[in-house]
Scaffold this motif. Sequence first.
Motif, short mmCIF file in Angstrom:
data_model
loop_
_atom_site.label_atom_id
_atom_site.label_comp_id
_atom_site.label_asym_id
_atom_site.label_seq_id
_atom_site.Cartn_x
_atom_site.Cartn_y
_atom_site.Cartn_z
N LYS A 157 52.79 3.90 87.05
CA LYS A 157 52.39 4.95 86.40
C LYS A 157 53.22 6.33 86.08
CE LYS A 157 49.70 1.84 83.81
NZ LYS A 157 48.28 0.88 83.07
N HIS A 158 53.37 6.63 87.57
CA HIS A 158 53.71 8.17 87.38
C HIS A 158 53.67 8.88 88.77
CE1 HIS A 158 49.02 7.58 88.60
NE2 HIS A 158 49.77 8.67 89.59
N ILE A 159 53.68 9.92 88.98
CA ILE A 159 53.86 10.58 89.75
C ILE A 159 53.22 11.17 90.35
CG2 ILE A 159 55.99 11.99 91.77
CD1 ILE A 159 57.67 9.52 90.60
N GLY A 160 52.95 11.39 92.01
CA GLY A 160 51.30 11.70 92.46
C GLY A 160 52.28 12.43 93.01
N LEU A 161 51.39 14.04 93.71
CA LEU A 161 51.88 15.29 94.10
C LEU A 161 50.29 15.17 95.21
CD1 LEU A 161 54.08 17.06 94.98
CD2 LEU A 161 52.99 18.97 92.99
N ALA A 199 62.88 12.37 91.51
CA ALA A 199 61.57 13.02 91.17
C ALA A 199 61.09 13.20 92.98
CB ALA A 199 60.80 12.32 90.40
N VAL A 200 61.10 12.00 93.78
CA VAL A 200 60.49 12.25 94.72
C VAL A 200 60.96 13.01 95.96
CG1 VAL A 200 59.16 10.97 96.76
CG2 VAL A 200 58.95 9.98 94.53
N GLU A 201 62.17 12.98 95.64
CA GLU A 201 63.30 13.66 96.13
C GLU A 201 63.84 15.25 96.22
OE1 GLU A 201 66.01 15.53 99.15
OE2 GLU A 201 64.92 13.58 99.32
N HIS A 202 63.06 15.25 94.69
CA HIS A 202 63.01 16.98 94.06
C HIS A 202 62.06 17.51 95.03
CE1 HIS A 202 64.20 19.97 91.79
NE2 HIS A 202 62.92 20.11 91.30
N VAL A 203 61.30 16.95 94.84
CA VAL A 203 59.96 17.11 95.46
C VAL A 203 60.10 17.79 96.99
CG1 VAL A 203 57.18 17.08 96.73
CG2 VAL A 203 58.00 16.70 93.72
N ARG A 204 60.70 16.97 97.71
CA ARG A 204 60.74 17.02 99.27
C ARG A 204 62.01 18.48 99.30
NH1 ARG A 204 64.34 15.84 103.49
NH2 ARG A 204 65.74 14.92 101.83
N ALA A 205 63.00 18.00 98.61
CA ALA A 205 64.00 19.20 98.58
C ALA A 205 63.32 20.49 98.60
CB ALA A 205 65.66 18.53 98.32
N ARG A 206 62.55 20.95 97.43
CA ARG A 206 62.53 21.86 96.92
C ARG A 206 61.36 22.53 97.79
NH1 ARG A 206 64.06 24.50 92.69
NH2 ARG A 206 62.74 25.87 92.74
N ARG A 222 58.71 13.87 82.50
CA ARG A 222 58.14 15.07 82.18
C ARG A 222 57.75 15.50 83.54
NH1 ARG A 222 52.84 16.28 80.96
NH2 ARG A 222 53.00 18.50 79.36
N PRO A 223 59.02 16.35 83.75
CA PRO A 223 58.29 16.74 85.93
C PRO A 223 56.86 17.76 86.00
CG PRO A 223 59.91 16.89 84.70
CD PRO A 223 60.18 15.88 83.90
N LEU A 224 57.29 17.91 86.78
CA LEU A 224 56.16 19.50 87.06
C LEU A 224 57.61 20.00 86.77
CD1 LEU A 224 53.28 20.12 87.50
CD2 LEU A 224 54.43 19.83 89.73
N PRO A 225 56.97 21.59 86.30
CA PRO A 225 58.03 22.56 86.07
C PRO A 225 58.30 23.41 87.62
CG PRO A 225 56.15 23.51 84.61
CD PRO A 225 55.82 22.38 85.24
#
Length: 118
Positions: free
Chosen positions: A59-63, A18-25, A94-97
Amino acid sequence: MDEFTEYIAGLDGPAKDAVEHVRARALELVPDAEEGMSYGMAALRYRGSPLVSARATAKHIGLYPFSPPAIDALAPDLAGFSTSKGTVRFTPDRPLPDDVLDRLVLFRRDEIDAMRSR
């Protein structure tokens, strides 16, 4: 040093993905962004300012888009996610779209561009 890449390397499983996805996008949208530190966390920086970070907790990923106005502007799209002044919280299941993530990153990029052009 690639702080964000190193941070992600220390994560496991769905949180890491999930964190890598944020970085890559974010890097796809803002290829000039560089890895660094902002507010004590590994982040992507753009034109000398923090662009975005994501951190895994128990408990979650903080963006962190480092912009309360970005969170306010996208509030209707963030309904159903836990938010605060500077954070959007989501979980790997339940990721951020992607379209919402993209708009947060682009809002912040445009905000930085506007600051730098003054």
